[in-house]
Design a protein around this motif. Structure first.
Motif, PDB file in Angstrom:
ATOM      1  N   TRP A  41      -7.724  12.439 -27.814  1.00 38.98           N
ATOM      2  CA  TRP A  41      -8.063  12.672 -26.400  1.00 38.98           C
ATOM      3  C   TRP A  41      -6.875  12.357 -25.496  1.00 38.98           C
ATOM      4  N   THR A 115      -8.697  19.695 -31.963  1.00 36.09           N
ATOM      5  CA  THR A 115      -9.722  19.045 -31.134  1.00 36.09           C
ATOM      6  C   THR A 115     -11.152  19.283 -31.606  1.00 36.09           C
ATOM      7  N   LEU A 117     -12.688  22.081 -30.930  1.00 38.49           N
ATOM      8  CA  LEU A 117     -13.238  23.087 -30.027  1.00 38.49           C
ATOM      9  C   LEU A 117     -12.994  24.468 -30.615  1.00 38.49           C
ATOM     10  N   ALA A 121     -15.347  27.845 -26.585  1.00 37.29           N
ATOM     11  CA  ALA A 121     -15.181  26.485 -26.080  1.00 37.29           C
ATOM     12  C   ALA A 121     -13.719  26.176 -25.820  1.00 37.29           C
ATOM     13  N   ALA A 122     -12.830  26.676 -26.671  1.00 36.60           N
ATOM     14  CA  ALA A 122     -11.397  26.455 -26.485  1.00 36.60           C
ATOM     15  C   ALA A 122     -10.901  27.156 -25.225  1.00 36.60           C
ATOM     16  N   ALA A 125     -12.187  25.243 -22.215  1.00 43.52           N
ATOM     17  CA  ALA A 125     -11.461  23.984 -22.074  1.00 43.52           C
ATOM     18  C   ALA A 125     -10.115  24.211 -21.397  1.00 43.52           C
ATOM     19  N   PHE A 181     -14.929  16.905 -25.890  1.00 43.72           N
ATOM     20  CA  PHE A 181     -13.778  17.173 -25.034  1.00 43.72           C
ATOM     21  C   PHE A 181     -14.091  18.205 -23.943  1.00 43.72           C
ATOM     22  N   LEU A 182     -14.854  19.258 -24.260  1.00 44.21           N
ATOM     23  CA  LEU A 182     -15.135  20.292 -23.265  1.00 44.21           C
ATOM     24  C   LEU A 182     -15.929  19.738 -22.094  1.00 44.21           C
ATOM     25  N   LEU A 185     -13.601  17.559 -19.899  1.00 44.00           N
ATOM     26  CA  LEU A 185     -12.654  18.368 -19.129  1.00 44.00           C
ATOM     27  C   LEU A 185     -13.361  19.088 -17.982  1.00 44.00           C
ATOM     28  N   THR A 186     -14.593  19.527 -18.212  1.00 49.21           N
ATOM     29  CA  THR A 186     -15.362  20.182 -17.148  1.00 49.21           C
ATOM     30  C   THR A 186     -15.683  19.208 -16.027  1.00 49.21           C
TER      31      THR A 186
END
Length: 434
Positions: A41, A115, A117, A121-122, A125, A181-182, A185-186
């Motif tokens: 991360w 990650t 993702l 999703a990638a 992100a 992670f997504l 980041l959102t």
């Protein structure tokens, strides 16, 4: 003096936010994810720093130009600068968003392997990262307007309150929603958009001339800003090499687990640096005003007092952290991470050395007279990163910390003549030129 004190207070709040969020982030993420995923991360959130270079330094130069133009009574020049930079940032945002989504699609397999993702999703992100980055550019541009009406402290307050909100959002995402992670980041992108909206609404109430528009757009204005902007761009590049570059170096050379250790030690050791920032950064708007007046005596006094206070604070804090470091880490990480010498000692020394030259750097960056300093800063940070990478075989993991210290020493040695000039004359070197 009242504006400076308010600025110091706002920066003090900022340092409290930085220290608290960084200190809490380590045990929070370590407990939720473990060293391996937490290290990944940290590498992911290093990406926005590099994308933030996409404005090519124009935003920082515009902040200074707006401030100095209003101080000189030239509101028209401030409007032209503001709207020209606004159009540029809108264009950059559109390009960056498109490129981010294309990169997410093109490198989906690599991102998934790194990650976890996959597929869409990638792409999402990468888009969230782009929104997060561009949002900061717009928020920073508003600072020029805040500074010009004597509201430096308020601008810094808004920025730091939303930094705190970002941390709260991340903590909620991890602890309440078990987010990946997504999601995180959102959440960061949403908070950054809110920052832009709030600062814009407040800004136009303080200065009606700063409403968004394109009628005053000027290509000639952007051409005039180009050279100082490119020079200013060397500072975020240098910062990226020093901060995120060292993190990536630690991760790729020694593994994600070492990233968690190094980041924790650097977070603790940078407290003296952050205390020095309380003073030096608060002076930026005042330095611009005094420079416009060519008031060498006031600049000299300001520099001497700021340098003494910065070094005193950083030195005292560094000694305390050296003595109490092991005890602090025991409480902070519940014994999972402990200082290792000489790594920790070198990181503390680097923070104290930084306090010796940083005030001089603010004297030139606040007035767009930073071309020479930018070259020194970029070269020193690149050299420090190379030392960290090349020194791995000789020093082992301690090479990363030694690279951090080497960077600060190189900058200090290069700036000694400038520091001496400011202490004696107030207007030194390039600042003395008409």
């Amino acid at each position: 003096m009242e504006r400076i004190l308010r600025g110091i207070g706002a920066n003090a709040l900022g340092q409290v936010v930085t220290i608290v969020t960084q200190l809490l982030s380590v045990p929070l993420f370590l407990a939720a994810w473990g060293p391996e995923r937490y290290g990944t991360w940290l590498m992911v959130i290093a990406v926005p720093v590099y994308l933030g270079l996409a404005d090519l330094g124009f935003t920082g130069v515009a902040v200074n130009r707006i401030n100095m133009s209003i101080a000189a009574g030239n509101q028209r020049a401030a409007v032209v600068c503001y709207q020209s930079t606004l159009v540029l940032l809108l264009s950059i945002g559109a390009v960056l968003g498109g490129m981010a989504m294309l990169a997410g699609a093109a490198f989906g397999d690599a991102i998934e392997g790194w990650t976890g993702l996959a597929g869409g999703a990638a792409v999402l992100a990468m888009l969230m990262i782009a929104i997060y980055v561009v949002g900061y550019m717009f928020a920073l541009l508003s600072h020029g307007v805040f500074y010009s009406v004597g509201r430096y402290a308020e601008a810094i307050m808004w920025l730091n309150l939303f930094r705190l909100l970002e941390f709260v959002a991340l903590a909620a995402g991890v602890l309440l929603f078990d987010g990946g992670f997504l999601l995180l980041l959102t959440l960061l992108a949403i908070v950054r958009v809110l920052l832009v909206v709030v600062t814009y609404v407040r800004m136009v109430r303080l200065a009606a001339w700063a409403r968004a528009g394109v009628s005053a757009f000027s290509r000639a204005e952007l051409r005039e800003m180009l050279l100082p902007a490119l020079a200013l761009n060397a500072f975020p590049i240098g910062n990226a090499l020093n901060m995120q570059g060292m993190v990536l170096c630690a991760g790729f050379v020694f593994g994600p687990a070492f990233v968690a250790y190094f980041s924790a030690m650097r977070t603790l050791s940078r407290i003296p640096y952050q205390l020095g920032q309380l003073i030096s950064q608060s002076l930026s708007p005042e330095i611009g005003r005094l420079y416009g007046q060519r008031n060498a005596r006031a600049l000299r006094a300001l520099f001497r007092h700021a340098l003494s206070a910065s070094v005193g604070l950083a030195g005292a804090c560094g000694v305390f952290l050296y003595i109490a470091g092991e005890w602090i880490c025991q409480l902070w990480t519940h014994g999972k991470i402990a200082p290792i010498h000489p790594d920790y000692s070198w990181l503390l020394a680097a923070a104290v050395v930084n306090s010796l030259w940083h005030t001089a750097s603010v004297m030139v960056t606040s007035t767009n007279n930073h071309a020479r300093l930018s070259l020194v800063y970029l070269a020193a940070n690149a050299a420090g990163l190379l030392i960290a990478v090349a020194g791995g075989k000789l020093l082992g993991q301690a090479a990363v910390s030694f690279g951090v210290l080497a960077t600060e020493l190189l900058i200090l040695l290069a700036l000694l003549p400038l520091i001496h000039g400011f202490a004696r004359h107030g207007l030194a070197g390039v600042l003395a030129k008409p």
